[in-house]
Design a protein around this motif. Sequence first.
Motif: not given
Length: 141
Positions: A65, A68-69, A72, A79, A100
């Motif tokens: 992740t 994506y972390d 964000l 998320a 997400i």
Amino acid sequence: NVTPRPGVVRLLNEAREAGLGVGLVTTTALENMISLFDAIRGQLAIEDFDFMITSAEGVTKKPSTQSYDLALERLKLKATEVVAIEDSAATAPAAMDAGIKCLVTPGQMTCGQDYGAVDLSVASLDVGPVTLATLQGLLKA
């Protein structure tokens, strides 16, 4: 002749016109992404995105992740306020594990994969077609 996948430019333009942040999150090498954007010059550009995360950021490859972390953090969003569009069974879990909502539209090499419990799977972003309202509906589900 390389072109963006059907519906990508249209959906990106819808999001931009609505004032939404749009990021490109990949664990592909930066050099490969630059080559890709060179190949589709005039159709889509790196500058069409608010940011791009690549392996150059030092993130662990998906399904981690981490990418994506970081996205964000850059978007300054939770998320629950974001929808990811992924293209394979190997990468979709990165978004889902980050909390997400995830839409999968398989690529030529990933058709027929089992995408698991993604929020929505479509053959193409032009099927339906997938619109900004479609993505907003995922956030309400």
